[in-house]
Design an enzyme around this catalytic site. Structure first.
Site, PDB file in Angstrom:
ATOM      1  N   SER A 102      36.534  35.729  33.121  1.00 45.63           N
ATOM      2  CA  SER A 102      37.152  36.295  31.923  1.00 45.63           C
ATOM      3  C   SER A 102      37.034  35.308  30.776  1.00 45.63           C
ATOM      4  CB  SER A 102      38.631  36.613  32.191  1.00 45.63           C
ATOM      5  OG  SER A 102      39.342  35.405  32.437  1.00 45.63           O
ATOM      6  N   LYS A 103      37.552  35.702  29.619  1.00 47.36           N
ATOM      7  CA  LYS A 103      37.466  34.895  28.398  1.00 47.36           C
ATOM      8  C   LYS A 103      38.009  33.472  28.588  1.00 47.36           C
ATOM      9  CE  LYS A 103      35.874  37.392  24.894  1.00 47.36           C
ATOM     10  NZ  LYS A 103      34.724  36.907  24.112  1.00 47.36           N
ATOM     11  N   ARG A 104      39.016  33.343  29.438  1.00 44.50           N
ATOM     12  CA  ARG A 104      39.631  32.016  29.576  1.00 44.50           C
ATOM     13  C   ARG A 104      38.684  31.019  30.249  1.00 44.50           C
ATOM     14  NH1 ARG A 104      41.969  31.255  34.593  1.00 44.50           N
ATOM     15  NH2 ARG A 104      41.981  33.079  35.934  1.00 44.50           N
TER      16      ARG A 104
ATOM     17  N   GLY B 262      35.549  30.880  29.336  1.00 42.72           N
ATOM     18  CA  GLY B 262      34.532  30.599  28.315  1.00 42.72           C
ATOM     19  C   GLY B 262      33.865  31.892  27.892  1.00 42.72           C
TER      20      GLY B 262
ATOM     21  N   GLU C 263      27.620  36.298  22.840  1.00 40.39           N
ATOM     22  CA  GLU C 263      28.201  34.956  22.662  1.00 40.39           C
ATOM     23  C   GLU C 263      27.242  33.864  23.136  1.00 40.39           C
ATOM     24  OE1 GLU C 263      32.990  35.244  23.096  1.00 40.39           O
ATOM     25  OE2 GLU C 263      31.849  35.865  24.854  1.00 40.39           O
TER      26      GLU C 263
END
Length: 485
Positions: free
Chosen positions: A253-255, A257, A263
């Site tokens: 997930s985003k946490r 990276g 991106e």
């Protein structure tokens, strides 16, 4: 029958690395088997759909060099390739199920379904639709319609039936029909058919031979097999790919990276490195070679070698791989890719000759992990007026400043400044001032770059030329004198 696979994303606004890996494995499988790679856009969710989100998918696939053989922008004999354009096709097969008596209208409201679920949970039972509307009479249906209720269409799940298939990754899987949550919806109350129904129709009509997708779809597979059987379609082979986890073994997930293809592109990962890295998430070549071109990946890829255990997304390994690709990339092509990052950093690229810029890239490429770092490392070559770092200023004293002045005088007397004449000027400066080691080299580095470490100075000066070197030296001398006064 020739191999036909598909990548069928929903346009949600970004392409997650899990989707990208699924697309890649489908592509590699198709190409390894001289088959066809189909792109299909699953855009029946009108509330979340946007054309911009569709473009994101196209851009991501093109950046990764995953060129589809059939699909939007390409066409093909089994189109249309967007579900929103296939409603009439779905209607035909809805009617076939109605004629066979395999579906029925369900008028249950959301509140009634929630109450049903809560009651089952309270009794310690798994939530499932009870079949409440399965046997409604014509009169009961009319009465419910008169109340303004709009029905969904549910598929009749056979009782006590074990659905089995041999998964190409997970092995033999058996799921009893009692575990499917009861009769499932195939058409929403607004008339829009749902995923589990349309995917079967599309895969069957597009002659898809192998369905390669994430393991989160395993629970959908028995429902889809029941629909294949109900409609008399040939059932494709299934391969469910392992989950991609972060290094803490939780779902990526985003946490952790970056998680979207866009991106990674923006940060300056090379598409070849990113694709190579993704291929090793859940699959590994038998010969153990890790840096592989697309052709090498195609040649080696075998779905039987895909691991059923979760794959760990290791950013450190991705960075290593990207660094290796940057080192070996064609210099001119690499320069073209780096230019947008330089422009974004404020450099007027038209001021610099492209061939010269390529030499600067060659001089700095080994420092780069991602292309977005290029402005930081190329700044030394591009910017003649710079601030001298605090530590570098503190290092300077009268004797070391004299080294810079003496060296500047030597440079001004040279007909041509190159790596050889630079070394000679430094050597003579050291000899005449009795300076050596860091008392000789460090003041010159500081005067030319404003920093105490960086690229080899002989490479720097040979690319800057006499005029720019003198400009920097005089700028630094006045800056150091001002600081010391």
């Amino acid at each position: 029958m020739s191999v036909r696979v598909r990548f069928a994303p929903s346009p949600t606004g970004f392409m997650h690395v899990g989707n990208a890996r699924t697309a890649l494995f489908n592509y590699l499988f198709a190409k390894h088997n001289n088959g066809t790679f189909v792109l299909r856009i699953e855009d029946t969710d009108t509330e979340r759909h946007s054309e911009e989100a569709v473009k994101v998918i196209y851009k991501a696939l093109k950046w990764m060099r995953l060129d589809w053989d059939e699909g939007p922008e390409k066409g093909g004999e089994y189109g249309p390739y967007r579900q929103s354009e296939r409603k009439e096709i779905y209607e035909k097969y809805i009617n076939i199920l109605k004629e066979k008596g395999l579906v029925y209208e369900c008028f249950c409201t959301k509140e009634e379904l929630d109450a049903m679920r809560q009651e089952q949970l309270a009794k310690g039972l798994p939530p499932r639709y009870t079949g409440k509307c399965r046997h409604l009479t014509k009169e009961e249906k009319e009465k419910l319609r008169a109340e303004g209720r709009k029905p969904v269409l549910r598929f009749k799940v056979p009782t006590d039936r074990t659905v089995t298939w041999k998964d190409l990754v997970k092995g033999s899987i058996a799921i009893n029909s009692e575990q499917l949550g009861g009769d499932f919806v195939i058409v929403r109350s607004n008339g829009m058919p749902v995923y589990n129904f349309v995917v079967v129709i599309d895969d069957a009509l597009m002659k898809i031979t192998h369905v390669i997708r994430g393991e989160d779809h395993i629970s959908n597979t028995p429902k889809q097999i029941l629909l294949y059987e109900a409609l008399g379609f040939e059932i494709p082979k299934f391969a469910h790919l392992p989950m991609i986890l972060g290094e803490d073994r939780s779902k990526l997930s985003k946490r952790h990276g970056s998680t979207s293809v866009a991106e990674f592109k923006e940060k300056g990962y090379l598409p070849e490195a990113f694709t190579n890295f993704l291929a090793l998430l859940g699959w590994y070549p038998k010969d153990g070679k890790e840096i592989l071109s697309m052709n090498e990946l195609i040649e080696r890829f075998d779905i039987k070698d895909v691991n059923s255990s979760p794959a760990i997304f290791n950013f450190e390994k991705l960075n290593w791989m990207n660094k290796e690709y940057i080192k070996s990339y064609d210099s001119k092509e690499l320069t073209k890719l780096i230019i947008p990052y330089l422009e974004e950093a404020g450099y007027k690229i038209e001021k610099f000759n492209f061939n010269w810029l390529t030499k600067v890239v060659e001089a700095t490429r080994d420092y780069l992990t991602v292309l977005s770092e290029a402005p930081k490392y190329m700044e030394t070559f591009l910017k003649d007026e710079f601030e001298i770092e605090e530590g570098a200023l503190n290092f300077m004293n009268e004797e070391r400043l004299e080294v810079v002045k003496h060296f500047a005088e030597k440079v001004s007397q040279l007909e041509e400044l190159n790596a050889e004449t630079f070394k000679k000027a430094v050597k003579e400066t050291g000899k005449e001032l009795k300076a050596k080691g860091k008392n000789l080299f460090m003041p010159i580095r500081i005067a030319l770059t404003g920093k105490m470490k960086g690229v080899e100075l002989d490479i720097l000066v040979s690319l800057l030329g006499k005029k720019r070197v003198l400009k920097r030296l005089h700028h630094a001398i006045s800056e150091i004198e001002r600081r010391m006064s």
